[in-house]
Write a protein that holds these residues in place. Sequence first.
Motif, PDB file in Angstrom:
ATOM      1  N   MET A   1       0.815  -1.211   0.000  1.00 32.59           N
ATOM      2  CA  MET A   1       0.000   0.000   0.000  1.00 32.59           C
ATOM      3  C   MET A   1       0.851   1.264   0.000  1.00 32.59           C
ATOM      4  O   MET A   1       0.500   2.253  -0.668  1.00 32.59           O
ATOM      5  CB  MET A   1      -0.948  -0.005   1.204  1.00 32.59           C
ATOM      6  N   LEU A   2       1.953   1.258   0.738  1.00 36.14           N
ATOM      7  CA  LEU A   2       2.810   2.445   0.765  1.00 36.14           C
ATOM      8  C   LEU A   2       3.326   2.777  -0.624  1.00 36.14           C
ATOM      9  O   LEU A   2       3.528   3.962  -0.952  1.00 36.14           O
ATOM     10  CB  LEU A   2       3.972   2.226   1.733  1.00 36.14           C
ATOM     11  N   ALA A   3       3.523   1.771  -1.453  1.00 38.57           N
ATOM     12  CA  ALA A   3       3.983   1.995  -2.826  1.00 38.57           C
ATOM     13  C   ALA A   3       2.971   2.777  -3.648  1.00 38.57           C
ATOM     14  O   ALA A   3       3.308   3.274  -4.737  1.00 38.57           O
ATOM     15  CB  ALA A   3       4.280   0.666  -3.500  1.00 38.57           C
ATOM     16  N   MET A   4       1.753   2.931  -3.149  1.00 40.70           N
ATOM     17  CA  MET A   4       0.719   3.684  -3.850  1.00 40.70           C
ATOM     18  C   MET A   4       0.618   5.124  -3.351  1.00 40.70           C
ATOM     19  O   MET A   4      -0.099   5.938  -3.935  1.00 40.70           O
ATOM     20  CB  MET A   4      -0.635   2.984  -3.689  1.00 40.70           C
ATOM     21  N   PHE A   5       1.324   5.437  -2.281  1.00 37.44           N
ATOM     22  CA  PHE A   5       1.329   6.803  -1.748  1.00 37.44           C
ATOM     23  C   PHE A   5       2.231   7.707  -2.604  1.00 37.44           C
ATOM     24  O   PHE A   5       2.982   7.241  -3.467  1.00 37.44           O
ATOM     25  CB  PHE A   5       1.874   6.801  -0.317  1.00 37.44           C
ATOM     26  N   ASP A   6       2.171   8.981  -2.322  1.00 37.57           N
ATOM     27  CA  ASP A   6       3.072   9.959  -2.911  1.00 37.57           C
ATOM     28  C   ASP A   6       4.528   9.531  -2.659  1.00 37.57           C
ATOM     29  O   ASP A   6       4.847   8.965  -1.615  1.00 37.57           O
ATOM     30  CB  ASP A   6       2.803  11.325  -2.255  1.00 37.57           C
ATOM     31  N   LYS A   7       5.408   9.793  -3.602  1.00 38.09           N
ATOM     32  CA  LYS A   7       6.821   9.418  -3.481  1.00 38.09           C
ATOM     33  C   LYS A   7       7.440   9.964  -2.196  1.00 38.09           C
ATOM     34  O   LYS A   7       8.295   9.317  -1.578  1.00 38.09           O
ATOM     35  CB  LYS A   7       7.612   9.918  -4.695  1.00 38.09           C
ATOM     36  N   ARG A   8       7.012  11.144  -1.783  1.00 32.59           N
ATOM     37  CA  ARG A   8       7.590  11.744  -0.577  1.00 32.59           C
ATOM     38  C   ARG A   8       7.301  10.884   0.656  1.00 32.59           C
ATOM     39  O   ARG A   8       8.150  10.778   1.552  1.00 32.59           O
ATOM     40  CB  ARG A   8       7.045  13.163  -0.392  1.00 32.59           C
TER      41      ARG A   8
END
Length: 410
Positions: A109-116
């Motif tokens: 799921m974190l891979a779907m967040f903003d790059k920052r």
Amino acid sequence: MADVGRKSTLDYSVGQEVDDRAYAAMLARTRALIPQLRDRAARTEEIRRLPPETERDLHEAGLFRVVQPKRVGGSEFDYVALVDCAELLGKGDASVAWNFANLASHHWMLAMFDKRAQDLVWDKDPNTLVASSFIFPAGRARKVEGGFRLHGSWPFSSGVASSEWNMLGSVVDSDDEADGIEYRIFLVPKKDYRILDTWNAAGLRGTGSNDVEVRDAFVAESLTVSVSDLAGGPTPGSAINPNPLYTLPVFSLFPYVLSGVALGNAQACLDDYVEIAHHRASTYNRAKLGDLQSTQIKIAEASAKIDAARLIMRSNCIEAMAAARRGQIPDMAVKTRLRRDGAYSVNLCTEAVSLLFAASGARGLFTSGALQRQFRDAHAINSHIAFNFDAAGTNYGRVALGLPSENVTL
């Protein structure tokens, strides 16, 4: 004893567009952990969280990173890896499998967040664990300059004691009723929440699924993602993580994050029952249990339920990946079917365990044996809202009848 009536769980290459040797090696490492997880199960329940040595074993095997992007050192296996690995770990200890599945899925799921957001977590340590609680009504957030102010108290944050971050679901308040209700996920560092020691449960005792509390914390907008951005298709993280794995509909597939835990627990229960029935004689008439037709029928019925559940879980995950590779975004009929099947398959596993528990008689009651834990864990797993067939079935039926979905996360 070998698993009853099917091939080894190592045969998992179908639909896996990764190096099959790497995947087989991962499964072999996972399978090798089963004996020690069983040996530690009583202690895991006693301390109500993963023992440090178990957590270390999972890290060293690379299990927490099975669906993490390769660009940060993850394996980036297909989504079905969550089911396959959780099944194997569940044969050792359902609590361990539950924490693995939860914590590994948060890298996905974190891979779907903003790059920052990704950089903030993974640049420091790509092995960092992230807990969650997606009980959206438990939180309230309001928009402020640069981000949000978040407040709330969330239950069931599995593995939180091992984690440095937490993904917390919240409702976002709006002054404009025309905006409607927004569900959003907030990535919160450990310093901004308090862990409440509340996890004293009958099943899944070793998951450490404690409550967490946040009091008016600021969360930068780049550390949040709207649930609507996770409904299937490109996400804020797609620019740097182009694998279709990271375009899957998160909450449509949510049951399969955890369904493999029920599968492994049920398979272990069946394997143990067969082993005992093969050698044990009845207490009252000394008849060999394995020679009784009733025993043979129970084995057949339980194994059929478990094999059917495995087929449902794995085929849905494989089909979802294939559709994502074709660039297809599932419609609501498909999404509600995925939720229906996820609940139904876990219900089958619970039925199998209950059947075997009843067939085991008074010997199954002893706390020195694994059966009572497998029974408690099966029903604890089944109590998760994702596996409530009344809820999933009702929503599927509504959509099938042309009515709108009542699940706002889809």
